[in-house]
Design a protein around this motif. Structure first.
Motif, PDB file in Angstrom:
ATOM      1  N   LEU A 173      -6.345   2.378 -17.389  1.00  0.00           N
ATOM      2  CA  LEU A 173      -6.048   0.993 -17.005  1.00  0.00           C
ATOM      3  C   LEU A 173      -5.002   0.947 -15.896  1.00  0.00           C
ATOM      4  CD1 LEU A 173      -6.016  -1.005 -20.362  1.00  0.00           C
ATOM      5  CD2 LEU A 173      -7.436  -1.460 -18.373  1.00  0.00           C
ATOM      6  N   ALA A 174      -3.974   1.777 -16.035  1.00  0.00           N
ATOM      7  CA  ALA A 174      -2.936   1.805 -15.002  1.00  0.00           C
ATOM      8  C   ALA A 174      -3.536   2.239 -13.665  1.00  0.00           C
ATOM      9  CB  ALA A 174      -1.817   2.757 -15.409  1.00  0.00           C
ATOM     10  N   LEU A 175      -4.438   3.201 -13.708  1.00  0.00           N
ATOM     11  CA  LEU A 175      -5.080   3.652 -12.470  1.00  0.00           C
ATOM     12  C   LEU A 175      -5.961   2.568 -11.863  1.00  0.00           C
ATOM     13  CD1 LEU A 175      -6.079   7.389 -12.971  1.00  0.00           C
ATOM     14  CD2 LEU A 175      -4.816   6.415 -11.068  1.00  0.00           C
ATOM     15  N   ARG A 176      -6.631   1.797 -12.707  1.00  0.00           N
ATOM     16  CA  ARG A 176      -7.439   0.690 -12.186  1.00  0.00           C
ATOM     17  C   ARG A 176      -6.560  -0.307 -11.433  1.00  0.00           C
ATOM     18  NH1 ARG A 176     -11.045  -2.336 -16.286  1.00  0.00           N
ATOM     19  NH2 ARG A 176     -11.515  -3.446 -14.350  1.00  0.00           N
ATOM     20  N   VAL A 177      -5.356  -0.535 -11.950  1.00  0.00           N
ATOM     21  CA  VAL A 177      -4.425  -1.424 -11.251  1.00  0.00           C
ATOM     22  C   VAL A 177      -4.015  -0.811  -9.915  1.00  0.00           C
ATOM     23  CG1 VAL A 177      -2.208  -2.607 -11.361  1.00  0.00           C
ATOM     24  CG2 VAL A 177      -3.570  -2.375 -13.427  1.00  0.00           C
ATOM     25  N   VAL A 178      -3.733   0.494  -9.925  1.00  0.00           N
ATOM     26  CA  VAL A 178      -3.324   1.164  -8.684  1.00  0.00           C
ATOM     27  C   VAL A 178      -4.455   1.137  -7.661  1.00  0.00           C
ATOM     28  CG1 VAL A 178      -2.452   3.300  -7.672  1.00  0.00           C
ATOM     29  CG2 VAL A 178      -1.751   2.664  -9.955  1.00  0.00           C
ATOM     30  N   VAL A 179      -5.699   1.348  -8.123  1.00  0.00           N
ATOM     31  CA  VAL A 179      -6.848   1.288  -7.216  1.00  0.00           C
ATOM     32  C   VAL A 179      -6.918  -0.082  -6.547  1.00  0.00           C
ATOM     33  CG1 VAL A 179      -9.360   1.271  -7.092  1.00  0.00           C
ATOM     34  CG2 VAL A 179      -8.216   3.048  -8.411  1.00  0.00           C
ATOM     35  N   ALA A 180      -6.737  -1.142  -7.338  1.00  0.00           N
ATOM     36  CA  ALA A 180      -6.764  -2.495  -6.774  1.00  0.00           C
ATOM     37  C   ALA A 180      -5.608  -2.706  -5.796  1.00  0.00           C
ATOM     38  CB  ALA A 180      -6.706  -3.526  -7.899  1.00  0.00           C
ATOM     39  N   LEU A 181      -4.420  -2.217  -6.150  1.00  0.00           N
ATOM     40  CA  LEU A 181      -3.262  -2.378  -5.270  1.00  0.00           C
ATOM     41  C   LEU A 181      -3.418  -1.609  -3.969  1.00  0.00           C
ATOM     42  CD1 LEU A 181      -0.137  -2.133  -7.623  1.00  0.00           C
ATOM     43  CD2 LEU A 181      -0.889  -4.118  -6.321  1.00  0.00           C
ATOM     44  N   SER A 182      -4.096  -0.470  -4.041  1.00  0.00           N
ATOM     45  CA  SER A 182      -4.230   0.375  -2.843  1.00  0.00           C
ATOM     46  C   SER A 182      -5.056  -0.298  -1.756  1.00  0.00           C
ATOM     47  CB  SER A 182      -4.844   1.728  -3.216  1.00  0.00           C
ATOM     48  OG  SER A 182      -6.200   1.591  -3.611  1.00  0.00           O
ATOM     49  N   GLN A 183      -5.816  -1.341  -2.114  1.00  0.00           N
ATOM     50  CA  GLN A 183      -6.592  -2.071  -1.119  1.00  0.00           C
ATOM     51  C   GLN A 183      -5.715  -3.006  -0.287  1.00  0.00           C
ATOM     52  OE1 GLN A 183      -9.859  -1.070  -1.091  1.00  0.00           O
ATOM     53  NE2 GLN A 183      -9.165   0.222  -2.777  1.00  0.00           N
ATOM     54  N   ASP A 184      -4.478  -3.215  -0.742  1.00  0.00           N
ATOM     55  CA  ASP A 184      -3.550  -4.106  -0.050  1.00  0.00           C
ATOM     56  C   ASP A 184      -2.701  -3.289   0.923  1.00  0.00           C
ATOM     57  OD1 ASP A 184      -1.655  -5.901   0.801  1.00  0.00           O
ATOM     58  OD2 ASP A 184      -1.081  -6.595  -1.191  1.00  0.00           O
ATOM     59  N   PRO A 185      -2.851  -3.482   2.238  1.00  0.00           N
ATOM     60  CA  PRO A 185      -2.069  -2.698   3.200  1.00  0.00           C
ATOM     61  C   PRO A 185      -0.563  -2.808   2.984  1.00  0.00           C
ATOM     62  CG  PRO A 185      -3.815  -3.915   4.314  1.00  0.00           C
ATOM     63  CD  PRO A 185      -3.772  -4.416   2.893  1.00  0.00           C
ATOM     64  N   VAL A 186      -0.114  -3.947   2.451  1.00  0.00           N
ATOM     65  CA  VAL A 186       1.319  -4.138   2.216  1.00  0.00           C
ATOM     66  C   VAL A 186       1.846  -3.117   1.211  1.00  0.00           C
ATOM     67  CG1 VAL A 186       3.049  -5.749   1.324  1.00  0.00           C
ATOM     68  CG2 VAL A 186       1.195  -6.584   2.781  1.00  0.00           C
ATOM     69  N   MET A 187       0.996  -2.728   0.261  1.00  0.00           N
ATOM     70  CA  MET A 187       1.427  -1.846  -0.823  1.00  0.00           C
ATOM     71  C   MET A 187       1.196  -0.369  -0.537  1.00  0.00           C
ATOM     72  SD  MET A 187       2.749  -3.746  -3.103  1.00  0.00           S
ATOM     73  CE  MET A 187       2.896  -2.479  -4.367  1.00  0.00           C
ATOM     74  N   ALA A 188       0.499  -0.050   0.553  1.00  0.00           N
ATOM     75  CA  ALA A 188       0.051   1.324   0.785  1.00  0.00           C
ATOM     76  C   ALA A 188       1.184   2.344   0.692  1.00  0.00           C
ATOM     77  CB  ALA A 188      -0.659   1.425   2.128  1.00  0.00           C
ATOM     78  N   GLU A 189       2.191   2.194   1.542  1.00  0.00           N
ATOM     79  CA  GLU A 189       3.256   3.202   1.555  1.00  0.00           C
ATOM     80  C   GLU A 189       4.105   3.133   0.290  1.00  0.00           C
ATOM     81  OE1 GLU A 189       5.458   4.232   4.942  1.00  0.00           O
ATOM     82  OE2 GLU A 189       3.938   3.608   6.380  1.00  0.00           O
ATOM     83  N   SER A 190       4.222   1.941  -0.301  1.00  0.00           N
ATOM     84  CA  SER A 190       5.005   1.827  -1.534  1.00  0.00           C
ATOM     85  C   SER A 190       4.382   2.632  -2.666  1.00  0.00           C
ATOM     86  CB  SER A 190       5.117   0.354  -1.942  1.00  0.00           C
ATOM     87  OG  SER A 190       5.787  -0.393  -0.968  1.00  0.00           O
ATOM     88  N   ILE A 191       3.053   2.733  -2.664  1.00  0.00           N
ATOM     89  CA  ILE A 191       2.374   3.480  -3.728  1.00  0.00           C
ATOM     90  C   ILE A 191       2.741   4.959  -3.692  1.00  0.00           C
ATOM     91  CG2 ILE A 191       0.080   4.201  -4.564  1.00  0.00           C
ATOM     92  CD1 ILE A 191      -0.942   1.453  -3.903  1.00  0.00           C
TER      93      ILE A 191
END
Length: 451
Positions: A173-191
Motif C-alpha cells: 500500500l505504501a508503494l502504491r502511494v509512492v507510485v502515485a506521488l512519483s507522477q507529480d514532478p513537484v515530488m520527484a526529487e523529494s522522493i
C-alpha cells in the motif's frame, strides 16, 4: 440524534471530516477484540436508547446519516450497491470498503476528500495507530486531491515508516502511494529521501513490490533529470550521491536474472540511467561494479523476451561507454555472438577466471539461448586459462553435467567444448591456435538461436 435534525448546526458541517474519520476509527476498533468494559457500557446504551446490537454497525449507520446530511445520498447508495457498507463491518474486507468509499467521495467532493486526508495524515503520524492499513487504502485513492507542495513532506514521512514495515500488505500500500506521488514532478526529487528504503525493497521476495519499486525509482530519476535539464534547475547537490548510487547499482545487478521478465527489463533500464548520472559525479567507485555487469548483460542480449533483449542492449552500450571500451561497444550488435566474449577476455586476461566463475550459473538457465551462450563462453575462457589445470577441470566438470541437456544444440556444444578444453593443456601452442580457430568456425556455421 443531531444529524436527524431538519437543520444541522454549522459546527457539525465544519467538523464533518474529523467526525467521518472518527466514525471510521470506531468501526475498525469495534471489529477488533473489544474489552469487557466497553461491552458492558454498550449494553447499557443499547437498553436505554434501543440501539443496534453491535457498536460497529451503529457507527456505520451514523456515518451514513452524516453523509446524507452532507447531501451525499447518491454516494451512500453507490457504496451500498457495491457492498461497501457490509464489507466495512468485516475485518478482512474493510480495506476494500475504505478504498471504495474514498473513490466515491473523490468523485463527489474533492475538497471534503482533501480535508479528510489531511486529518488521516495527522493520525497516521502516531505510532500506536492500529488501523493504518485502511487509512493508507483511503490515502492512495485520493492523493490527487492533495496539494503536495503543502503536505508532501508529511506524506513522505508516513510512507517511510510503512515502507520499512515487515507487513507485506502495508509495504504494498505504501508503494502504491509512492507510485502515485512519483507522477507529480513537484515530488520527484523529494522522493529520493526514501531512497534507502526503496533500495532495500529491491531485494524483496514479492515480485509486485520489486516491480513497483523499479517503476518509482526510474520515473523519479527520469523526471528529476528532465527537470534539471529543461528548466535549468541548478543545484549544488548531486541528484544521486555516490554511496546511494553504489547501493542502487549493487541492488539492481542481481535483478538482471530475475524470473520475471518485466523486472529484468526494468532493472536494466534503471541501471543504465544510474551509471549515466553517477558518471557525471565521478565514476571511479562504481567501475568495479559496472565491470561485473558486463557478463550478465552480454548473456541477456540473447534473452527470449524481446523487451529484455533491447534493455540489455541499451545497458551494454551505456556500460561500454562508461568503461570507455569502444571495442566492446562496436560488438554489442554483432551477428557473431562469441566475438564480444572473445574481446572481453582478450583485453582483461587477469579476470578470466572470475568471469568464468560468474558465467557458471548460466549453464543452468531456464532459457536455451542463455545456456548456449554460457557454453560458448566456457570454450573462450578455456582458451585463456591455459596453464591453470584446476580452472580447466572446473569447466569440464560443469559442462559434463549438462551433456544431457534438453536441447540437442546445447548438449552437442558442451561435448565440443569438453574435447577442446581437454586438449588445451597438452596441445602445443600452434596446435592450440588451430583448435580454437576450428571451434570458432564451427560456431559461425552452426544454425542457432543467436541471430
Amino acid at each position: 440524534m443531531i444529524v436527524q435534525e431538519p437543520q444541522c448546526p454549522g459546527p457539525l458541517m465544519d467538523y464533518s471530516p474529523h467526525l467521518l474519520v472518527d466514525l471510521l476509527f470506531q468501526v475498525f476498533d469495534s471489529t477488533e477484540q473489544t474489552s469487557e468494559e466497553v461491552n458492558t457500557f454498550w449494553r447499557g446504551c443499547q437498553e436505554q436508547h434501543d440501539l443496534p446490537t453491535d457498536p460497529n454497525r451503529f457507527a456505520v449507520l451514523t456515518m451514513k446519516a452524516l453523509l446524507c446530511c452532507l447531501h451525499w445520498e447518491d454516494g451512500v447508495n453507490s457504496v451500498e450497491d457495491n457492498g461497501g457498507w457490509a464489507r466495512l463491518l468485516n475485518a478482512h474486507s474493510r480495506r476494500y470498503a475504505v478504498a471504495l468509499l474514498a473513490r466515491e467521495k473523490r468523485h463527489v467532493s474533492r475538497p471534503l476528500c482533501s480535508r479528510i486526508t489531511l486529518h488521516l495524515l495527522e493520525l497516521l503520524s502516531r505510532e500506536e495507530l492500529c488501523w493504518d492499513l485502511p487509512a493508507m487504502a483511503f490515502l492512495v485513492e485520493v492523493l490527487d486531491c492533495l496539494d503536495t507542495k503543502e503536505c508532501g513532506d508529511r506524506v513522505l514521512e508516513t510512507l517511510s515508516r510503512n515502507l520499512g514495515s515487515t507487513n507485506k500488505k502495508r509495504r504494498q500500500l505504501a508503494l502504491r502511494v509512492v507510485v502515485a506521488l512519483s507522477q507529480d514532478p513537484v515530488m520527484a526529487e523529494s522522493i529520493w529521501s526514501l531512497s534507502e528504503r526503496l533500495v532495500q525493497l529491491l531485494g524483496d521476495a514479492d515480485r509486485d513490490v520489486v516491480w513497483m519499486t523499479l517503476s518509482v525509482l526510474d520515473h523519479v530519476l527520469w523526471t528529476s533529470l528532465w527537470t534539471r535539464r529543461h528548466e535549468r534547475v541548478r543545484s549544488k547537490d548531486p541528484l544521486i550521491s555516490t554511496p546511494t548510487g553504489l547501493q542502487l547499482a549493487e541492488a539492481l545487478r542481481p535483478l538482471f536474472d530475475h524470473d520475471d521478465s518485466s523486472v529484468r527489463q526494468g532493472s536494466m533500464v534503471l541501471f543504465s540511467r544510474v551509471i549515466k548520472v553517477i558518471e557525471r559525479e565521478g565514476k571511479r567507485p562504481l567501475k568495479p561494479l559496472v565491470c561485473l555487469s558486463l557478463l550478465p548483460l552480454y548473456f541477456h542480449r540473447h534473452d527470449e523476451k524481446v523487451l529484455v533483449k533491447r534493455a540489455s542492449q541499451g545497458a551494454l552500450l551505456a556500460v561500454t561507454r562508461f568503461l570507455k571500451r569502444r571495442d566492446l561497444g562496436h560488438l554489442v550488435n554483432t551477428e557473431e555472438p562469441w566475438s564480444f566474449g572473445e574481446c572481453l577476455l582478450k583485453k582483461d586476461r587477469r579476470r578470466v577466471a572470475k568471469y568464468m566463475h560468474q558465467a557458471l550459473p548460466y549453464l543452468r538457465s531456464p532459457q536455451q539461448p542463455l545456456r548456449e551462450a554460457a557454453v560458448k563462453f566456457m570454450g573462450i575462457a578455456g582458451g585463456y586459462l591455459r596453464g591453470q589445470p584446476n580452472e580447466l577441470q572446473l569447466i569440464i566438470d560443469a559442462l559434463q553435467a549438462i551433456t544431457d541437456d534438453s536441447s540437442p544444440t546445447v548438449s552437442s556444444l558442451a561435448l565440443e567444448i569438453i574435447r577442446f578444453v581437454g586438449n588445451v593443456q597438452t596441445a602445443p601452442y600452434p596446435r592450440f591456435q588451430q583448435l580454437r580457430d576450428q571451434l570458432c568456425g564451427a560456431w559461425n556455421s552452426r544454425p542457432s538461436l543467436w541471430g
